[in-house]
Design an enzyme around this catalytic site. Sequence first.
Site, PDB file in Angstrom:
ATOM      1  N   HIS A   1       0.723   6.428   2.067  1.00  0.00           N
ATOM      2  CA  HIS A   1       1.374   7.371   2.757  1.00  0.00           C
ATOM      3  C   HIS A   1       2.546   8.335   2.094  1.00  0.00           C
ATOM      4  O   HIS A   1       3.356   8.803   2.183  1.00  0.00           O
ATOM      5  CB  HIS A   1       1.827   6.291   4.290  1.00  0.00           C
ATOM      6  CG  HIS A   1       0.813   6.033   4.731  1.00  0.00           C
ATOM      7  ND1 HIS A   1      -0.195   7.039   5.522  1.00  0.00           N
ATOM      8  CD2 HIS A   1       0.453   5.348   4.950  1.00  0.00           C
ATOM      9  CE1 HIS A   1      -0.896   6.617   5.902  1.00  0.00           C
ATOM     10  NE2 HIS A   1      -0.921   5.113   5.901  1.00  0.00           N
TER      11      HIS A   1
ATOM     12  N   GLU B   1     -10.736  -9.189   3.105  1.00  0.00           N
ATOM     13  CA  GLU B   1      -9.732  -8.902   4.256  1.00  0.00           C
ATOM     14  C   GLU B   1     -10.038  -8.552   5.551  1.00  0.00           C
ATOM     15  O   GLU B   1     -10.704  -8.189   5.918  1.00  0.00           O
ATOM     16  CB  GLU B   1      -9.116  -7.591   3.049  1.00  0.00           C
ATOM     17  CG  GLU B   1      -7.569  -7.134   4.422  1.00  0.00           C
ATOM     18  CD  GLU B   1      -7.049  -6.399   3.318  1.00  0.00           C
ATOM     19  OE1 GLU B   1      -6.756  -6.198   2.291  1.00  0.00           O
ATOM     20  OE2 GLU B   1      -6.949  -5.012   3.865  1.00  0.00           O
TER      21      GLU B   1
ATOM     22  N   ARG C   1      -6.946  12.923   0.894  1.00  0.00           N
ATOM     23  CA  ARG C   1      -6.028  13.691   2.077  1.00  0.00           C
ATOM     24  C   ARG C   1      -4.104  12.918   1.795  1.00  0.00           C
ATOM     25  O   ARG C   1      -3.371  13.667   2.162  1.00  0.00           O
ATOM     26  CB  ARG C   1      -6.371  12.716   3.164  1.00  0.00           C
ATOM     27  CG  ARG C   1      -6.065  11.857   3.558  1.00  0.00           C
ATOM     28  CD  ARG C   1      -5.936  11.342   5.251  1.00  0.00           C
ATOM     29  NE  ARG C   1      -7.196  11.365   6.127  1.00  0.00           N
ATOM     30  CZ  ARG C   1      -7.531  10.915   6.682  1.00  0.00           C
ATOM     31  NH1 ARG C   1      -6.583  10.587   7.756  1.00  0.00           N
ATOM     32  NH2 ARG C   1      -9.187  10.829   7.912  1.00  0.00           N
TER      33      ARG C   1
ATOM     34  N   HIS D   1      -5.455   3.938  -2.058  1.00  0.00           N
ATOM     35  CA  HIS D   1      -7.091   4.107  -0.748  1.00  0.00           C
ATOM     36  C   HIS D   1      -7.029   5.437  -1.295  1.00  0.00           C
ATOM     37  O   HIS D   1      -6.796   6.415  -0.904  1.00  0.00           O
ATOM     38  CB  HIS D   1      -6.939   3.909   0.689  1.00  0.00           C
ATOM     39  CG  HIS D   1      -7.745   4.319   1.319  1.00  0.00           C
ATOM     40  ND1 HIS D   1      -8.266   4.147   2.386  1.00  0.00           N
ATOM     41  CD2 HIS D   1      -9.135   4.981   0.826  1.00  0.00           C
ATOM     42  CE1 HIS D   1      -9.498   4.067   2.921  1.00  0.00           C
ATOM     43  NE2 HIS D   1     -10.220   4.464   2.308  1.00  0.00           N
TER      44      HIS D   1
ATOM     45  N   ASN E   1       0.828  -1.219  -0.141  1.00  0.00           N
ATOM     46  CA  ASN E   1      -0.076  -0.295   0.032  1.00  0.00           C
ATOM     47  C   ASN E   1       1.292   1.343   0.010  1.00  0.00           C
ATOM     48  O   ASN E   1       1.459   1.558   0.437  1.00  0.00           O
ATOM     49  CB  ASN E   1      -1.123   0.248   1.261  1.00  0.00           C
ATOM     50  CG  ASN E   1      -1.521   1.092   1.135  1.00  0.00           C
ATOM     51  OD1 ASN E   1      -1.286   2.454   0.732  1.00  0.00           O
ATOM     52  ND2 ASN E   1      -3.020   1.080   1.412  1.00  0.00           N
TER      53      ASN E   1
ATOM     54  N   HIS F   1      -3.625  -4.441   8.172  1.00  0.00           N
ATOM     55  CA  HIS F   1      -3.262  -3.064   8.180  1.00  0.00           C
ATOM     56  C   HIS F   1      -2.915  -3.513  10.220  1.00  0.00           C
ATOM     57  O   HIS F   1      -2.569  -4.800  10.913  1.00  0.00           O
ATOM     58  CB  HIS F   1      -5.105  -3.468   9.364  1.00  0.00           C
ATOM     59  CG  HIS F   1      -4.967  -1.831   9.235  1.00  0.00           C
ATOM     60  ND1 HIS F   1      -4.578  -0.500  10.387  1.00  0.00           N
ATOM     61  CD2 HIS F   1      -5.913  -0.579   8.744  1.00  0.00           C
ATOM     62  CE1 HIS F   1      -4.924   0.572  10.688  1.00  0.00           C
ATOM     63  NE2 HIS F   1      -5.554   0.599   9.424  1.00  0.00           N
TER      64      HIS F   1
ATOM     65  N   ARG G   1      -9.081   8.459  -0.306  1.00  0.00           N
ATOM     66  CA  ARG G   1     -10.669   8.804   0.336  1.00  0.00           C
ATOM     67  C   ARG G   1     -11.003   9.878  -0.684  1.00  0.00           C
ATOM     68  O   ARG G   1     -11.048  11.124  -0.345  1.00  0.00           O
ATOM     69  CB  ARG G   1      -9.291   8.872   1.860  1.00  0.00           C
ATOM     70  CG  ARG G   1      -8.938   8.013   2.478  1.00  0.00           C
ATOM     71  CD  ARG G   1      -8.362   8.432   4.205  1.00  0.00           C
ATOM     72  NE  ARG G   1      -7.526   7.997   4.512  1.00  0.00           N
ATOM     73  CZ  ARG G   1      -8.867   7.668   6.051  1.00  0.00           C
ATOM     74  NH1 ARG G   1     -10.335   8.503   5.147  1.00  0.00           N
ATOM     75  NH2 ARG G   1      -8.699   6.017   6.450  1.00  0.00           N
TER      76      ARG G   1
ATOM     77  N   THR H   1      -7.356   4.089   9.052  1.00  0.00           N
ATOM     78  CA  THR H   1      -8.875   3.288   8.703  1.00  0.00           C
ATOM     79  C   THR H   1      -8.871   1.659  10.300  1.00  0.00           C
ATOM     80  O   THR H   1      -8.280   1.241  10.266  1.00  0.00           O
ATOM     81  CB  THR H   1      -9.238   1.683   7.819  1.00  0.00           C
ATOM     82  OG1 THR H   1      -8.478   2.324   6.411  1.00  0.00           O
ATOM     83  CG2 THR H   1     -10.257   1.100   7.755  1.00  0.00           C
TER      84      THR H   1
ATOM     85  N   GLU I   1      -8.850   0.258  -2.867  1.00  0.00           N
ATOM     86  CA  GLU I   1      -9.288   1.194  -1.773  1.00  0.00           C
ATOM     87  C   GLU I   1     -10.870   2.356  -1.987  1.00  0.00           C
ATOM     88  O   GLU I   1      -9.887   3.061  -2.051  1.00  0.00           O
ATOM     89  CB  GLU I   1      -8.882   1.135  -0.753  1.00  0.00           C
ATOM     90  CG  GLU I   1      -8.767   0.200   0.863  1.00  0.00           C
ATOM     91  CD  GLU I   1      -8.150   0.317   1.679  1.00  0.00           C
ATOM     92  OE1 GLU I   1      -7.156  -0.001   1.081  1.00  0.00           O
ATOM     93  OE2 GLU I   1      -8.322   1.170   2.972  1.00  0.00           O
TER      94      GLU I   1
HETATM   95  N1  PXP Z   1      -5.637  -2.836   4.698  1.00  0.00           N
HETATM   96  C1  PXP Z   1      -6.807  -2.505   4.760  1.00  0.00           C
HETATM   97  C2  PXP Z   1      -8.256  -2.244   4.538  1.00  0.00           C
HETATM   98  C3  PXP Z   1      -6.398  -1.090   4.955  1.00  0.00           C
HETATM   99  O1  PXP Z   1      -7.026   0.287   4.805  1.00  0.00           O
HETATM  100  C4  PXP Z   1      -5.074  -0.741   5.491  1.00  0.00           C
HETATM  101  C5  PXP Z   1      -4.456   0.951   5.592  1.00  0.00           C
HETATM  102  O2  PXP Z   1      -4.933   1.461   4.239  1.00  0.00           O
HETATM  103  C6  PXP Z   1      -4.190  -1.230   4.678  1.00  0.00           C
HETATM  104  C7  PXP Z   1      -4.444  -2.578   4.906  1.00  0.00           C
HETATM  105  C8  PXP Z   1      -2.187  -1.453   5.239  1.00  0.00           C
HETATM  106  O3  PXP Z   1      -2.178  -1.042   6.163  1.00  0.00           O
HETATM  107  P1  PXP Z   1      -0.917  -0.311   7.088  1.00  0.00           P
HETATM  108  O4  PXP Z   1      -0.613   0.985   6.456  1.00  0.00           O
HETATM  109  O5  PXP Z   1      -0.948  -0.593   8.832  1.00  0.00           O
HETATM  110  O6  PXP Z   1       0.434  -1.083   6.984  1.00  0.00           O
END
Ligand code: PXP
Length: 237
Positions: free
Chosen positions: A10, A151, A49, A43, A7, A191, A45, A101, A70
Amino acid sequence: MPKLGVNIDHVATLRQARREHDPDPVAAALIAAKSGANTIVCHLREDRRHIQDKDVIQLKKKLTKPLNFEMALNAGIIKFAARIKPKYCMFVPEKRTEITTEGGLDIVKYFRRVKTATAQLAKKGIIVSVFVDPVKKQIDAAIKAGARIIELHTGPYANAKTKVGKQKQLAKIKRMAQYAKTKGLIVHAGHGLKYRDVKPVARIKEIDELNIGHSIVARSITVGMAKAVREMKRLVK
Ligand code: PXP
């Protein structure tokens, strides 16, 4: 061995701090894909952001690995996804004030909306995934709504403060991954996972893919800092 979805949200968070061009999440996604990521996750949003609409368009255009897009149950974003056609779309809950999330999507509560949105995307050939807490009734509702992937939320496992707490959360994830498999679902999990706690989750053989973002982006800054400083130092000289 589960696949790894990276992902890149960030990377965009850092870019949006200045609203300029760097770091570019698309460039980061291409490096991640070249380095072994099996899928790229982003994602979009509602408050934009981090990831922007143009990032999703570029990711879809430039990636050779599948994009897992996402989103919340937002009509405009669902329409956008139907037009972009990523391989996967994942529904998650969203709150304006949350830092990230906070929990799985309550499929029981939002059943009609999830079912309608899933059908809308499936019609375009998109494989739909839903982010759920490891709870049986949520998995059953996800199946009824037409999702092909769940997931499982690993946040409570990652955030557990004690060894016993971690074991309890891990057992819950394992039980629900096994249950979902018997129901014919593809099982993802993610997550909050960190380098120090990913292995026990990766060993659950029913989990097909792990989605990890923050810890990888954070570590890339640490491991990349030396090179970045050396390059700048050379120019300053
Ligand atoms: N899975 C989902 C559904 C998420 O919303 C996120 C964060 O955007 C992640 C996985 C990845 O989480 P992390 O950034 O904490 O590894």
